[in-house]
Design an enzyme around this catalytic site. Structure first.
Site, PDB file in Angstrom:
ATOM      1  N   ASN A  11       0.618  -0.879   0.420  1.00 54.48           N
ATOM      2  CA  ASN A  11      -0.268  -0.439   0.098  1.00 54.48           C
ATOM      3  C   ASN A  11       0.655   0.832   0.062  1.00 54.48           C
ATOM      4  O   ASN A  11       1.595   1.975   0.734  1.00 54.48           O
ATOM      5  CB  ASN A  11      -0.843   0.386   1.273  1.00 54.48           C
ATOM      6  CG  ASN A  11      -1.627   1.218   1.464  1.00 54.48           C
ATOM      7  OD1 ASN A  11      -1.725   2.001   0.419  1.00 54.48           O
ATOM      8  ND2 ASN A  11      -2.764   1.236   2.421  1.00 54.48           N
ATOM      9  N   TRP A  12       1.160   1.252  -1.466  1.00 52.41           N
ATOM     10  CA  TRP A  12       1.927   3.017  -1.422  1.00 52.41           C
ATOM     11  C   TRP A  12       1.893   4.221  -0.393  1.00 52.41           C
ATOM     12  O   TRP A  12       2.139   5.197  -0.269  1.00 52.41           O
ATOM     13  CB  TRP A  12       2.537   3.243  -2.897  1.00 52.41           C
ATOM     14  CG  TRP A  12       3.002   2.228  -3.870  1.00 52.41           C
ATOM     15  CD1 TRP A  12       3.318   0.788  -2.867  1.00 52.41           C
ATOM     16  CD2 TRP A  12       3.442   1.845  -4.846  1.00 52.41           C
ATOM     17  NE1 TRP A  12       3.506   0.186  -4.130  1.00 52.41           N
ATOM     18  CE2 TRP A  12       3.709   0.827  -5.526  1.00 52.41           C
ATOM     19  CE3 TRP A  12       3.020   3.136  -5.968  1.00 52.41           C
ATOM     20  CZ2 TRP A  12       4.005   0.064  -5.583  1.00 52.41           C
ATOM     21  CZ3 TRP A  12       3.355   2.263  -6.827  1.00 52.41           C
ATOM     22  CH2 TRP A  12       4.126   1.495  -7.692  1.00 52.41           C
ATOM     23  N   LYS A  13       0.362   4.317  -0.315  1.00 49.75           N
ATOM     24  CA  LYS A  13      -0.889   5.178   0.726  1.00 49.75           C
ATOM     25  C   LYS A  13      -0.505   7.014  -0.841  1.00 49.75           C
ATOM     26  O   LYS A  13      -0.753   6.471  -1.383  1.00 49.75           O
ATOM     27  CB  LYS A  13      -0.258   6.458   1.714  1.00 49.75           C
ATOM     28  CG  LYS A  13       0.576   4.386   2.942  1.00 49.75           C
ATOM     29  CD  LYS A  13       0.226   4.232   4.274  1.00 49.75           C
ATOM     30  CE  LYS A  13      -0.815   2.934   4.982  1.00 49.75           C
ATOM     31  NZ  LYS A  13       0.046   3.111   6.740  1.00 49.75           N
ATOM     32  N   HIS A  97      -9.091   1.071   4.927  1.00 52.31           N
ATOM     33  CA  HIS A  97      -7.736   1.105   5.921  1.00 52.31           C
ATOM     34  C   HIS A  97      -8.019   2.207   7.152  1.00 52.31           C
ATOM     35  O   HIS A  97      -9.063   3.413   6.913  1.00 52.31           O
ATOM     36  CB  HIS A  97      -7.054   1.827   4.897  1.00 52.31           C
ATOM     37  CG  HIS A  97      -5.438   1.574   5.063  1.00 52.31           C
ATOM     38  ND1 HIS A  97      -5.213   2.743   6.153  1.00 52.31           N
ATOM     39  CD2 HIS A  97      -4.958   1.010   5.164  1.00 52.31           C
ATOM     40  CE1 HIS A  97      -3.567   2.248   6.927  1.00 52.31           C
ATOM     41  NE2 HIS A  97      -3.759   0.682   5.698  1.00 52.31           N
ATOM     42  N   GLU A  99      -6.900   4.756   7.975  1.00 57.15           N
ATOM     43  CA  GLU A  99      -6.109   6.085   7.460  1.00 57.15           C
ATOM     44  C   GLU A  99      -7.326   5.896   7.491  1.00 57.15           C
ATOM     45  O   GLU A  99      -7.921   7.653   7.658  1.00 57.15           O
ATOM     46  CB  GLU A  99      -5.084   6.237   6.880  1.00 57.15           C
ATOM     47  CG  GLU A  99      -4.063   6.168   7.777  1.00 57.15           C
ATOM     48  CD  GLU A  99      -2.624   5.560   7.283  1.00 57.15           C
ATOM     49  OE1 GLU A  99      -2.637   5.299   5.910  1.00 57.15           O
ATOM     50  OE2 GLU A  99      -2.408   4.603   7.515  1.00 57.15           O
ATOM     51  N   GLU A 169      -4.762  -4.525  10.815  1.00 60.61           N
ATOM     52  CA  GLU A 169      -3.903  -4.164  11.001  1.00 60.61           C
ATOM     53  C   GLU A 169      -4.333  -3.484  12.438  1.00 60.61           C
ATOM     54  O   GLU A 169      -4.766  -1.991  12.028  1.00 60.61           O
ATOM     55  CB  GLU A 169      -3.650  -3.052   9.374  1.00 60.61           C
ATOM     56  CG  GLU A 169      -4.023  -3.832   8.475  1.00 60.61           C
ATOM     57  CD  GLU A 169      -2.951  -2.783   7.195  1.00 60.61           C
ATOM     58  OE1 GLU A 169      -1.967  -2.442   6.877  1.00 60.61           O
ATOM     59  OE2 GLU A 169      -3.511  -1.672   6.954  1.00 60.61           O
ATOM     60  N   GLY A 175       2.944   2.142  10.895  1.00 56.53           N
ATOM     61  CA  GLY A 175       4.420   2.897  10.661  1.00 56.53           C
ATOM     62  C   GLY A 175       4.848   3.822  11.723  1.00 56.53           C
ATOM     63  O   GLY A 175       5.539   4.675  11.958  1.00 56.53           O
ATOM     64  N   SER A 215       4.060  -2.120  10.631  1.00 58.19           N
ATOM     65  CA  SER A 215       5.596  -2.450  10.686  1.00 58.19           C
ATOM     66  C   SER A 215       6.064  -3.846   9.956  1.00 58.19           C
ATOM     67  O   SER A 215       6.413  -4.014  10.462  1.00 58.19           O
ATOM     68  CB  SER A 215       5.984  -2.257  12.627  1.00 58.19           C
ATOM     69  OG  SER A 215       4.986  -0.502  12.454  1.00 58.19           O
ATOM     70  N   GLY A 236       3.401  -1.318   4.325  1.00 60.05           N
ATOM     71  CA  GLY A 236       3.348   0.392   3.745  1.00 60.05           C
ATOM     72  C   GLY A 236       3.981   0.545   3.203  1.00 60.05           C
ATOM     73  O   GLY A 236       5.267   0.800   2.626  1.00 60.05           O
ATOM     74  N   GLY A 237       5.344   1.150   4.527  1.00 60.37           N
ATOM     75  CA  GLY A 237       6.276   2.127   4.252  1.00 60.37           C
ATOM     76  C   GLY A 237       7.197   1.025   3.507  1.00 60.37           C
ATOM     77  O   GLY A 237       8.237   1.446   2.651  1.00 60.37           O
TER      78      GLY A 237
HETATM   79  P1  13P Z   1       3.171   0.047   8.082  1.00 60.21           P
HETATM   80  O1  13P Z   1       3.834  -0.601   7.152  1.00 60.21           O
HETATM   81  O2  13P Z   1       3.899   1.613   7.369  1.00 60.21           O
HETATM   82  O3  13P Z   1       3.276  -0.009   8.960  1.00 60.21           O
HETATM   83  O4  13P Z   1       1.508   0.151   7.061  1.00 60.21           O
HETATM   84  C1  13P Z   1       1.125  -0.504   6.981  1.00 60.21           C
HETATM   85  C2  13P Z   1      -0.137  -0.547   6.715  1.00 60.21           C
HETATM   86  O5  13P Z   1      -0.846   1.124   6.837  1.00 60.21           O
HETATM   87  C3  13P Z   1      -0.652  -1.099   5.180  1.00 60.21           C
HETATM   88  O6  13P Z   1      -1.548  -0.560   4.979  1.00 60.21           O
END
Ligand code: 13P
Length: 263
Positions: A11-13, A97, A99, A169, A175, A215, A236-237
């Site tokens: 997920n590149w956000k 998600h 966020e 999640e 993050g 993470s 994510g990251g």
């Molecule tokens: P991180 O891997 O950066 O913690 O993010 C997880 C995420 O929100 C994937 O959708």
């Protein structure tokens, strides 16, 4: 025996420029996808180019959107419909998600409408659920997951659930560098599968992939993915770093989950 094919999504956000999106798309064209599903979720504006790049490279990598609107079309400034996504070659979408829930205001009910629309449009839908730190400390992890799962699937047609993937999640792990322990994550996943069995049937619950997100890194992926009810990850990251993402996909490749339940 039910076998669940591992699934790893990146997920590149709201990250990458067009040039970086191109480079990341090139990096995930490597054909490591024999016994695993790999997906990327770029920002809306780069879906077209990422999808074209992967198609051109003959890559099996799935391209998905980070969100969608649940309505067909109309005066909805800024929104993107399921039909627009499939037009671009998208075959998957995220819903719920954390966020979107906690920063952008998606309610449980709205997540349910979006999930039904994604599944009803033939998209693989990764329905994301998970508790906040406060909810975890109050001992409410399973109750929050159950509530979000029930609301998330409230409008979906049973026949569309083959394309459902659940992503657990925990909000406090996203993050932050903090990851749920493999045991805690396994317990949450097993409880989620139990709710799925109650909502659908045992066959569907055993066949549905449940991903862990929060993470995930090359250093902790294998241990998480080795748990019997963890069928891959939503990243994510680390998905913005091609080497790290490839290592995480590799860790999932060797952990095909099996269950003894009848299907
Ligand atoms: P991180 O891997 O950066 O913690 O993010 C997880 C995420 O929100 C994937 O959708």
């Amino acid at each position: 025996m039910a076998t669940r094919r591992p699934f790893v999504g990146g997920n590149w956000k709201m990250n990458t420029t067009a040039r970086e999106a191109d480079a990341l798309a090139r990096a995930v064209t490597a054909p490591a996808a024999d016994d695993i599903d790999i997906a990327v979720f770029p920002p809306f504006v780069y879906l077209d180019r990422v999808s074209a790049a992967l198609r051109q490279a003959g890559s099996p990598t799935i391209v998905g959107a980070q969100d969608l609107d649940h309505r067909d079309n109309g005066a909805l400034t800024g929104q993107v419909s399921a039909a627009m996504l499939t037009d671009l070659g998208c075959t998957a979408a995220l819903t719920g998600h954390s966020e979107r829930r906690h920063i952008l205001g998606d309610s449980d009910d709205l997540v349910g409408l979006k999930t039904a629309r994604a599944l009803g449009s033939g998209l693989i839908c990764l329905l994301c659920i998970g508790e906040t730190l406060e909810q975890r400390e109050a001992g409410d992890t399973d109750a929050v997951n159950e509530r979000q799962l029930r609301a998330g699937l409230a409008h979906a047609k049973p026949a569309s659930l083959d394309a459902l993937v659940v992503a657990y999640e925990p909000v406090w792990a996203i993050g932050t560098g903090r990851t749920a322990s493999p045991e805690d994550a396994q317990n949450a996943h097993a409880a989620i599968r139990g709710v799925l069995a109650d909502l659908t049937d045992n066959r569907t619950a055993q066949a549905t992939r449940i991903l862990y997100g929060g993470s995930v890194k090359p250093s902790n992926a294998a241990e998480l993915f080795a748990q019997p009810d963890i069928d891959g990850g939503l990243i994510g990251g680390a998905s913005l770093d091609p080497e790290a993402f490839a290592a995480i996909c590799q860790a999932a490749t060797h952990t095909t989950s099996t269950t003894s339940s009848a299907r």
